[in-house]
Design a protein around this motif. Structure first.
Motif, PDB file in Angstrom:
ATOM      1  N   ASP A  75       0.832  -1.203   0.000  1.00 29.38           N
ATOM      2  CA  ASP A  75       0.000   0.000   0.000  1.00 29.38           C
ATOM      3  C   ASP A  75       0.868   1.255   0.000  1.00 29.38           C
ATOM      4  OD1 ASP A  75      -2.666   1.355   0.312  1.00 29.38           O
ATOM      5  OD2 ASP A  75      -1.739   2.001   2.198  1.00 29.38           O
ATOM      6  N   LEU A  76       1.919   1.246   0.787  1.00 27.44           N
ATOM      7  CA  LEU A  76       2.804   2.402   0.890  1.00 27.44           C
ATOM      8  C   LEU A  76       3.520   2.676  -0.430  1.00 27.44           C
ATOM      9  CD1 LEU A  76       3.785   4.521   2.874  1.00 27.44           C
ATOM     10  CD2 LEU A  76       5.516   2.909   3.641  1.00 27.44           C
ATOM     11  N   ILE A  77       4.054   1.645  -1.056  1.00 32.32           N
ATOM     12  CA  ILE A  77       4.766   1.826  -2.324  1.00 32.32           C
ATOM     13  C   ILE A  77       3.821   2.286  -3.433  1.00 32.32           C
ATOM     14  CG2 ILE A  77       5.994   0.576  -4.161  1.00 32.32           C
ATOM     15  CD1 ILE A  77       7.443  -0.953  -1.933  1.00 32.32           C
ATOM     16  N   SER A  78       2.574   1.852  -3.392  1.00 36.14           N
ATOM     17  CA  SER A  78       1.625   2.254  -4.432  1.00 36.14           C
ATOM     18  C   SER A  78       0.940   3.594  -4.129  1.00 36.14           C
ATOM     19  CB  SER A  78       0.569   1.162  -4.634  1.00 36.14           C
ATOM     20  OG  SER A  78      -0.237   1.033  -3.489  1.00 36.14           O
ATOM     21  N   THR A  79       1.231   4.192  -2.984  1.00 30.00           N
ATOM     22  CA  THR A  79       0.654   5.496  -2.642  1.00 30.00           C
ATOM     23  C   THR A  79       1.116   6.546  -3.647  1.00 30.00           C
ATOM     24  OG1 THR A  79       0.582   4.961  -0.289  1.00 30.00           O
ATOM     25  CG2 THR A  79       0.526   7.287  -0.858  1.00 30.00           C
ATOM     26  N   GLU A  80       0.184   7.347  -4.123  1.00 32.46           N
ATOM     27  CA  GLU A  80       0.514   8.362  -5.115  1.00 32.46           C
ATOM     28  C   GLU A  80       1.209   9.544  -4.455  1.00 32.46           C
ATOM     29  OE1 GLU A  80      -2.266   9.405  -8.052  1.00 32.46           O
ATOM     30  OE2 GLU A  80      -3.162   7.411  -8.137  1.00 32.46           O
ATOM     31  N   SER A  83       0.043  12.476  -1.698  1.00 32.24           N
ATOM     32  CA  SER A  83      -0.903  11.908  -0.743  1.00 32.24           C
ATOM     33  C   SER A  83      -0.365  12.121   0.670  1.00 32.24           C
ATOM     34  CB  SER A  83      -1.099  10.412  -0.988  1.00 32.24           C
ATOM     35  OG  SER A  83      -1.660  10.192  -2.261  1.00 32.24           O
ATOM     36  N   PHE A  84      -1.271  12.096   1.639  1.00 32.33           N
ATOM     37  CA  PHE A  84      -0.885  12.322   3.027  1.00 32.33           C
ATOM     38  C   PHE A  84      -0.952  11.039   3.847  1.00 32.33           C
ATOM     39  CE2 PHE A  84      -1.856  16.543   1.604  1.00 32.33           C
ATOM     40  CZ  PHE A  84      -0.960  17.341   2.297  1.00 32.33           C
ATOM     41  N   VAL A  85      -0.014  10.918   4.770  1.00 30.80           N
ATOM     42  CA  VAL A  85      -0.004   9.858   5.774  1.00 30.80           C
ATOM     43  C   VAL A  85       0.223  10.523   7.119  1.00 30.80           C
ATOM     44  CG1 VAL A  85       0.896   8.107   4.183  1.00 30.80           C
ATOM     45  CG2 VAL A  85       2.475   9.433   5.584  1.00 30.80           C
ATOM     46  N   ASP A  86      -0.018   9.793   8.188  1.00 28.93           N
ATOM     47  CA  ASP A  86       0.272  10.302   9.519  1.00 28.93           C
ATOM     48  C   ASP A  86       1.636   9.804   9.959  1.00 28.93           C
ATOM     49  OD1 ASP A  86      -2.129  11.718  10.014  1.00 28.93           O
ATOM     50  OD2 ASP A  86      -3.166   9.852  10.502  1.00 28.93           O
ATOM     51  N   ILE A  87       2.378  10.675  10.609  1.00 30.35           N
ATOM     52  CA  ILE A  87       3.659  10.321  11.204  1.00 30.35           C
ATOM     53  C   ILE A  87       3.581  10.643  12.683  1.00 30.35           C
ATOM     54  CG2 ILE A  87       6.082  10.993  11.395  1.00 30.35           C
ATOM     55  CD1 ILE A  87       6.177  11.255   8.392  1.00 30.35           C
ATOM     56  N   LYS A  88       3.979   9.673  13.505  1.00 29.01           N
ATOM     57  CA  LYS A  88       4.042   9.876  14.947  1.00 29.01           C
ATOM     58  C   LYS A  88       5.491   9.697  15.372  1.00 29.01           C
ATOM     59  CE  LYS A  88       1.849   8.454  19.227  1.00 29.01           C
ATOM     60  NZ  LYS A  88       0.900   7.548  19.851  1.00 29.01           N
TER      61      LYS A  88
END
Length: 116
Positions: A75-80, A83-88
């Protein structure tokens, strides 16, 4: 201090066979020290990754990942891009207690991120 922020995927490059470098824009206020790691959180789950970027640039976070068959990595590699993700994070520390003593380093995953 551990914080949770939205990070934008700005670059992804396969730097070796099945090894990917991902860069995220973090807005300039993400302070970390060398040797720390982050939790990367997506809709599929979360994983811990060592920060491989320089702690001097507070605007970007880079991580190195290995392409595996896991749903999270796929999923991560195919993320465009953009796009946004959360980082903690940042979490942990990597300190050598006595610079004059002999040290042995063990690394899992890709194995180079903590040393970059």
């Amino acid at each position: 201090m551990i914080t949770k922020i939205k990070a934008k995927l700005i670059s992804k490059n396969e730097i070796a066979k099945d090894i990917w470098e991902l860069k995220f824009s973090v807005g300039g206020d993400f302070w970390f020290n060398s040797g720390q790691y982050i939790w990367l959180i997506t809709s599929v789950g979360r994983r811990a990754y060592s920060i491989s970027s320089s702690s001097i640039d507070k605007t970007k976070i880079e991580i190195i990942i290995k392409n595996t068959k896991s749903n999270f990595v796929q999923d991560l590699i195919s993320t465009e891009l953009d796009s946004f993700v959360d980082i903690k994070g940042p979490c942990g520390s990597l300190r050598i207690p006595d610079e004059n003593s002999k040290s042995i380093f063990l690394a899992g995953g890709v194995g180079v991120s903590p040393f970059l």
